[in-house]
Design a protein around this motif. Structure first.
Motif, PDB file in Angstrom:
ATOM      1  N   UNK A 234       0.840  -1.190   0.000  1.00 41.29           N
ATOM      2  CA  UNK A 234       0.000   0.000   0.000  1.00 41.29           C
ATOM      3  C   UNK A 234       0.888   1.259   0.000  1.00 41.29           C
ATOM      4  N   UNK A 235       1.975   1.224   0.789  1.00 39.81           N
ATOM      5  CA  UNK A 235       2.853   2.401   0.878  1.00 39.81           C
ATOM      6  C   UNK A 235       3.562   2.677  -0.447  1.00 39.81           C
ATOM      7  N   UNK A 236       3.978   1.626  -1.150  1.00 42.83           N
ATOM      8  CA  UNK A 236       4.715   1.860  -2.399  1.00 42.83           C
ATOM      9  C   UNK A 236       3.767   1.866  -3.618  1.00 42.83           C
ATOM     10  N   UNK A 237       2.466   1.877  -3.307  1.00 43.06           N
ATOM     11  CA  UNK A 237       1.431   2.030  -4.336  1.00 43.06           C
ATOM     12  C   UNK A 237       1.453   0.934  -5.390  1.00 43.06           C
ATOM     13  N   UNK A 238       1.668  -0.296  -4.927  1.00 44.04           N
ATOM     14  CA  UNK A 238       1.457  -1.461  -5.800  1.00 44.04           C
ATOM     15  C   UNK A 238       0.111  -2.056  -5.378  1.00 44.04           C
ATOM     16  N   UNK A 239      -0.870  -2.080  -6.281  1.00 46.22           N
ATOM     17  CA  UNK A 239      -2.217  -2.452  -5.863  1.00 46.22           C
ATOM     18  C   UNK A 239      -2.406  -3.944  -5.602  1.00 46.22           C
ATOM     19  N   UNK A 240      -2.858  -4.239  -4.393  1.00 47.27           N
ATOM     20  CA  UNK A 240      -3.237  -5.613  -4.042  1.00 47.27           C
ATOM     21  C   UNK A 240      -4.628  -5.840  -4.637  1.00 47.27           C
ATOM     22  N   UNK A 241      -4.705  -6.772  -5.599  1.00 49.13           N
ATOM     23  CA  UNK A 241      -5.987  -6.963  -6.291  1.00 49.13           C
ATOM     24  C   UNK A 241      -6.630  -8.315  -5.979  1.00 49.13           C
ATOM     25  N   UNK A 242      -5.886  -9.189  -5.311  1.00 51.66           N
ATOM     26  CA  UNK A 242      -6.477 -10.483  -4.984  1.00 51.66           C
ATOM     27  C   UNK A 242      -5.702 -11.177  -3.882  1.00 51.66           C
ATOM     28  N   UNK A 243      -6.383 -12.093  -3.218  1.00 50.86           N
ATOM     29  CA  UNK A 243      -5.744 -12.885  -2.159  1.00 50.86           C
ATOM     30  C   UNK A 243      -6.272 -14.305  -2.266  1.00 50.86           C
TER      31      UNK A 243
ATOM     32  N   UNK B 266      -0.679 -18.035   2.490  1.00 50.51           N
ATOM     33  CA  UNK B 266      -1.426 -16.959   1.843  1.00 50.51           C
ATOM     34  C   UNK B 266      -0.726 -16.565   0.542  1.00 50.51           C
ATOM     35  N   UNK B 267      -1.523 -16.228  -0.443  1.00 48.95           N
ATOM     36  CA  UNK B 267      -0.983 -15.771  -1.734  1.00 48.95           C
ATOM     37  C   UNK B 267      -1.576 -14.397  -2.022  1.00 48.95           C
ATOM     38  N   UNK B 268      -0.697 -13.436  -2.307  1.00 50.74           N
ATOM     39  CA  UNK B 268      -1.150 -12.071  -2.588  1.00 50.74           C
ATOM     40  C   UNK B 268      -0.926 -11.768  -4.071  1.00 50.74           C
ATOM     41  N   UNK B 269      -1.958 -11.227  -4.710  1.00 48.31           N
ATOM     42  CA  UNK B 269      -1.875 -10.891  -6.128  1.00 48.31           C
ATOM     43  C   UNK B 269      -1.799  -9.373  -6.272  1.00 48.31           C
ATOM     44  N   UNK B 270      -0.815  -8.928  -7.035  1.00 43.73           N
ATOM     45  CA  UNK B 270      -0.625  -7.498  -7.287  1.00 43.73           C
ATOM     46  C   UNK B 270      -0.721  -7.270  -8.787  1.00 43.73           C
ATOM     47  N   UNK B 271      -1.536  -6.310  -9.201  1.00 45.37           N
ATOM     48  CA  UNK B 271      -1.656  -6.021 -10.633  1.00 45.37           C
ATOM     49  C   UNK B 271      -1.491  -4.507 -10.862  1.00 45.37           C
ATOM     50  N   UNK B 272      -0.262  -4.103 -11.171  1.00 40.92           N
ATOM     51  CA  UNK B 272      -0.002  -2.681 -11.374  1.00 40.92           C
ATOM     52  C   UNK B 272      -0.960  -2.091 -12.404  1.00 40.92           C
ATOM     53  N   UNK B 273      -1.456  -0.898 -12.105  1.00 38.48           N
ATOM     54  CA  UNK B 273      -2.354  -0.222 -13.047  1.00 38.48           C
ATOM     55  C   UNK B 273      -3.817  -0.568 -12.838  1.00 38.48           C
ATOM     56  N   UNK B 274      -4.103  -1.557 -11.981  1.00 39.40           N
ATOM     57  CA  UNK B 274      -5.510  -1.868 -11.719  1.00 39.40           C
ATOM     58  C   UNK B 274      -5.900  -1.341 -10.341  1.00 39.40           C
ATOM     59  N   UNK B 275      -7.192  -1.124 -10.116  1.00 37.84           N
ATOM     60  CA  UNK B 275      -7.576  -0.601  -8.798  1.00 37.84           C
ATOM     61  C   UNK B 275      -7.353  -1.635  -7.689  1.00 37.84           C
TER      62      UNK B 275
END
Ligand code: SAM
Length: 224
Positions: free
Chosen positions: A133-142, A153-162
């Motif tokens: 959240x601090x480096x503005x990489x959007x967490x889009x799924x878990x 746990x698996x965290x999904x990050x998709x740059x450019x998506x909300x």
């Protein structure tokens, strides 16, 4: 603990594969024995790069995968050994959340140009979620996986998506996993609550004794 998966949770490797879109070019950062890289190549990924940091681990990786022309092996730290826009997806799995956090933040320029990062810390994730959240990489799924009697746990990050909207106070176990209503997620939350209750039950004196024992042990490792 039973080794049968609660609900229909999949194994760690299967879950990582499921979150790597078909047809994407993939980097497996810190590939270890290369199982995931090999599975992705067998599934038809047009490019798979498996990386390792240290000489020994890299040699073992090359030994295991070097003969398989479908996987390219690279030695280097985190995302630094990838060319700009060379892959679509980076998987960073099986490490501590601080190591994954360092890999992502020190490679932020590359990370922000990926379509997706699939992150799977070994245990805790609270720091990693706050960092993203601090480096503005959007967490889009878990997601959750189950293997060898434990949850991952698996965290999904998709740059450019909300990013998933998230109030850490109301959803301390993450925006999605705090509320997911399937048997696997409920079993995981039961496990988390059990561990937290045990920690909470430690009196200040018991906590002091645990710390004193650990300190004495560490001191005995380096006698004056
Ligand atoms: C426990 S293994 C996990 C292997 C595999 N990713 C998995 O999930 O099964 C972690 C691997 O990450 C590698 N590693 C740690 N820090 C790294 C970094 N900064 N860059 C590349 N690899 C790293 C280690 O050498 C180790 O082989």
């Amino acid at each position: 603990m039973s080794t049968a998966a609660p609900g229909d949770l999949r194994t760690r490797l299967d879950t990582l594969i499921r979150h790597t879109p078909m047809g994407s070019r993939v980097a497996d950062i810190g590939a270890g024995d290369g199982q995931l890289a090999l599975a992705l190549a067998r599934r038809g990924a047009p490019l798979v790069i498996a990386t390792e940091l240290h000489d020994g681990a890299y040699s073992r990786l090359v030994h295991r995968l070097g003969g398989d022309g479908r996987v390219a092996c690279r030695q280097g730290d985190g995302l630094a050994c990838l060319g700009q826009d060379e892959v679509d997806v980076a998987v960073v799995a099986g490490m501590g959340e601080y190591t994954i956090g360092r890999i992502v933040s020190s490679g932020l320029v590359r990370a922000a140009r990926l379509q997706r990062l699939v992150l799977q810390p070994m245990a805790r994730t609270a720091y990693l979620r706050r960092l993203l959240s601090r480096i503005e990489l959007p967490l889009t799924g878990e997601d959750l996986a189950w293997e060898g009697g434990r949850f991952y746990q698996v965290l999904i990050v998709e740059p450019g998506r909300p990013a998933l909207s998230w109030d850490p106070e109301r959803s301390p176990l993450g925006p999605a996993l705090s509320h997911r209503q399937d048997e696997g997620a409920r079993a995981w939350r039961r496990e988390v609550k059990k561990v937290w209750r045990e920690r909470l039950a430690l009196t200040p004196e018991a906590k002091r004794q645990v710390l004193a024992r650990m300190l004495a042990q560490v001191e005995s490792l380096d006698p004056p």
